[in-house]
Motif scaffolding. Structure first.
Motif, short mmCIF file in Angstrom:
data_model
loop_
_atom_site.label_atom_id
_atom_site.label_comp_id
_atom_site.label_asym_id
_atom_site.label_seq_id
_atom_site.Cartn_x
_atom_site.Cartn_y
_atom_site.Cartn_z
N PRO A 78 0.85 -1.20 0.00
CA PRO A 78 0.00 0.00 0.00
C PRO A 78 0.88 1.25 0.00
N GLU A 79 0.70 2.11 -1.00
CA GLU A 79 1.60 3.27 -1.12
C GLU A 79 1.47 4.20 0.09
N ASN A 80 0.25 4.41 0.56
CA ASN A 80 0.05 5.36 1.68
C ASN A 80 -0.91 4.90 2.77
N ILE A 81 -1.92 4.14 2.41
CA ILE A 81 -3.08 4.01 3.31
C ILE A 81 -2.82 3.30 4.66
N MET A 82 -1.72 2.62 4.80
CA MET A 82 -1.46 1.97 6.09
C MET A 82 -0.47 2.76 6.95
N LYS A 83 -0.09 3.93 6.46
CA LYS A 83 0.84 4.74 7.27
C LYS A 83 0.10 5.29 8.49
N TRP A 84 0.86 5.55 9.54
CA TRP A 84 0.27 5.85 10.85
C TRP A 84 -0.78 6.97 10.77
N GLY A 115 2.64 -5.20 4.24
CA GLY A 115 2.15 -4.11 5.09
C GLY A 115 3.24 -3.05 5.20
N HIS A 116 2.88 -1.80 4.88
CA HIS A 116 3.86 -0.71 4.86
C HIS A 116 3.22 0.49 5.51
N THR A 117 3.66 1.00 6.60
CA THR A 117 4.77 0.59 7.43
C THR A 117 4.40 0.89 8.87
N SER A 122 7.97 9.68 9.38
CA SER A 122 7.25 10.50 8.40
C SER A 122 5.80 10.02 8.28
N GLN A 123 4.92 10.89 7.84
CA GLN A 123 3.49 10.56 7.74
C GLN A 123 2.98 9.86 9.02
N LEU A 124 3.44 10.44 10.12
CA LEU A 124 3.06 9.96 11.45
C LEU A 124 1.83 10.75 11.91
N VAL A 162 10.06 -1.34 10.68
CA VAL A 162 10.65 -0.02 10.93
C VAL A 162 11.16 0.52 9.59
N ASN A 163 10.84 1.78 9.34
CA ASN A 163 11.21 2.42 8.07
C ASN A 163 12.15 3.60 8.34
N GLU A 164 13.25 3.64 7.61
CA GLU A 164 14.13 4.81 7.59
C GLU A 164 14.63 5.25 8.95
N ALA A 165 15.20 4.34 9.71
CA ALA A 165 15.71 4.69 11.05
C ALA A 165 17.15 5.17 11.03
N MET A 237 15.57 -2.80 0.54
CA MET A 237 16.27 -1.68 -0.09
C MET A 237 15.24 -0.95 -0.93
N GLN A 238 14.94 0.29 -0.59
CA GLN A 238 13.84 0.99 -1.28
C GLN A 238 14.07 1.09 -2.79
N ALA A 239 15.29 1.45 -3.18
CA ALA A 239 15.63 1.49 -4.61
C ALA A 239 14.96 2.62 -5.40
N THR A 268 12.10 -2.88 -2.43
CA THR A 268 10.72 -2.63 -2.00
C THR A 268 10.04 -1.45 -2.68
N GLU A 269 10.83 -0.54 -3.29
CA GLU A 269 10.21 0.68 -3.83
C GLU A 269 10.93 1.12 -5.10
N LEU A 270 11.08 0.20 -6.02
CA LEU A 270 11.92 0.47 -7.19
C LEU A 270 11.30 1.49 -8.16
N PHE A 337 7.82 -2.39 -7.64
CA PHE A 337 7.90 -1.05 -8.22
C PHE A 337 7.08 -0.09 -7.37
N TRP A 338 7.55 1.19 -7.28
CA TRP A 338 6.79 2.14 -6.46
C TRP A 338 5.76 2.85 -7.34
N GLY A 339 4.70 2.11 -7.67
CA GLY A 339 3.65 2.61 -8.53
C GLY A 339 3.43 1.65 -9.68
N SER A 345 3.16 7.73 -10.49
CA SER A 345 4.39 7.70 -9.70
C SER A 345 4.52 8.96 -8.83
N TRP A 346 4.95 8.75 -7.59
CA TRP A 346 5.18 9.89 -6.68
C TRP A 346 6.26 10.82 -7.22
N LEU A 347 7.09 10.32 -8.16
CA LEU A 347 8.22 11.11 -8.68
C LEU A 347 7.76 12.25 -9.59
#
Ligand code: XIL
Length: 380
Positions: A78-84, A115-117, A122-124, A162-165, A237-239, A268-270, A337-339, A345-347
């Motif tokens: 899920p690109e966003n919907i499971m973020k805190w 499940g992410h993340t 971020s996005q807390l 845990v993401n980006e610690a 590795m987000q990639a 995970t996010e190529l 792929f991230w999208g 794409s978020w890019l």
């Protein structure tokens, strides 16, 4: 004369029959090609292949992207919907409306569901940024992980716990979690996730994990968890890469270093940006705001279409990347792929808003790009 007319008719009929047969054969060939030529069939003995999906895909309104997902992919994130901030926006108030749909979608297509993340600065939810007391913070994390991982126990196969610690130099990032709880929050989160669903695969996920200093930080982090007997199954590795870098050698060194720890490696996010990045320009520090570049045509060089020369570069880059993945397929569990397509794409909006980027394998009309064919034609 009669004979001549007969011959003409005969010839005409023959042409018709041959033409209809050819069409049929061509049709069959096309159909067979579609059946065997999908990413998930291509890599079925190598690794899972998938994409991050957005609200329109989860809600089922983006039917064309869903078609690609079902035909080409066997894992989703899920690109966003499971973020805190979305799933527990306020204390003890969980919103599972989208995550329920997300998991059902994955089950419908028989996918490996990610499940992410769980723990990310971020996005807390805003309430988490207010916490000053370590026991209160620990209780919030416990409640969050127990509730979500518990709810989807047995249905979500892999968690980015845990993401980006980490900082770029491999030290621990001064996140709200570190500030309030100290460095044990990572171990704590992994332990909670393991208790909530002992079967789920647990992953540490971060960007720039090809960098030697950051790689060393991940190795320390994983070894620390392992020395405490805490379950960790993978390094994600987000990639988020570009046409120029990172080098295949740096990526390869990280794959080997993580695999040597006895954990799986996931990409995970190529995506591969084809646009200039602010930090490539002199004097633009990463911390800087990039609003100054919005609307600058130099930073958005391909607003209508991607020139062939860049398409080729993209294809070559993906070829190198996937050849590396295939070389280490015994160590790699998943490539996501991230999208789904370039349009979502978020890019297109990061790090500068309102640009036109081309980082994925499907174009804005959900058509496979040249680079898709390149990837599909690689030797496994
Ligand atoms: C991104 C999403 O793609 C965007 O839609 C959102 O606005 C910001 O987050 N690392 C991660 C992902 O782990 O969750 C991020 O996703 C991209 C960077």
């Amino acid at each position: 004369m009669k004979n001549f007319i007969k011959s003409i008719i005969l010839l005409f009929v023959t042409i018709l029959i041959v033409a209809s047969c050819t069409k049929k054969v061509a049709g069959n060939i096309e159909q067979t090609e579609v059946e065997i030529s999908s990413l998930k069939t291509k890599f079925k003995n190598d690794f899972y292949i998938g994409a991050a999906i957005n609200d329109a895909q989860i809600n089922g309104t983006d039917t064309l992207a869903l078609k690609i997902l079902s035909q080409e992919m066997n894992t989703i994130t899920p690109e966003n919907i499971m973020k805190w901030m979305y799933i527990q926006p306020e204390i003890d108030s969980f919103d599972f409306s989208m995550s329920d749909k997300y998991v059902s979608l994955g089950e419908k297509y028989d996918m490996f569901i990610v499940g992410h993340t769980l723990v990310w600065h971020s996005q807390l939810a805003p309430f988490m940024n207010e916490v000053k007391d370590s026991t209160i913070m620990a209780n919030h994390i416990k409640d969050h992980i127990n509730t979500i991982v518990g709810k989807y126990k047995g249905r979500i196969q892999s968690w980015d716990v845990v993401n980006e610690a980490l900082n770029e130099d491999g030290t621990l990032r001064e996140s709200i979690f570190l500030k309030v709880m100290g460095n044990d929050y990572i171990n704590y989160a992994f332990q909670l996730a393991a208790e909530a669903d002992p079967e789920a695969q647990l992953v540490y996920n971060d960007y720039n994990l090809w960098k030697p200093d950051k790689r060393a930080g991940v190795v320390r982090l994983v070894k620390d968890l392992q020395s405490k007997g805490t379950k960790i199954d993978g390094v994600g590795m987000q990639a988020h890469w570009s046409l120029e870098g990172p080098s295949i050698e740096d990526i390869e060194n990280s794959i080997i270093a993580y695999s040597d720890l006895g954990v799986k490696v996931m990409f995970t996010e190529l995506d591969v940006t084809v646009l200039p990045n602010p930090w490539d320009l002199n004097g633009a520090a990463v911390e800087q705001s990039y609003e100054q570049f919005e609307g600058d045509p130099k930073m958005n060089p391909y607003p209508n279409t991607l020139p062939d020369s860049i398409q080729n570069k993209l294809a070559n880059r993906y070829e190198d990347i996937f050849n590396l993945f295939l070389k280490h397929k015994d160590k790699i569990e998943r490539v996501t792929f991230w999208g789904v397509n370039d349009g979502n794409s978020w890019l297109n909006n990061w790090p500068i808003k309102g640009r036109t980027n081309y980082p994925l394998l499907f174009d804005r009309n959900n058509q496979p790009k040249d680079v898709y064919k390149t990837v599909l034609n690689l030797k496994n």
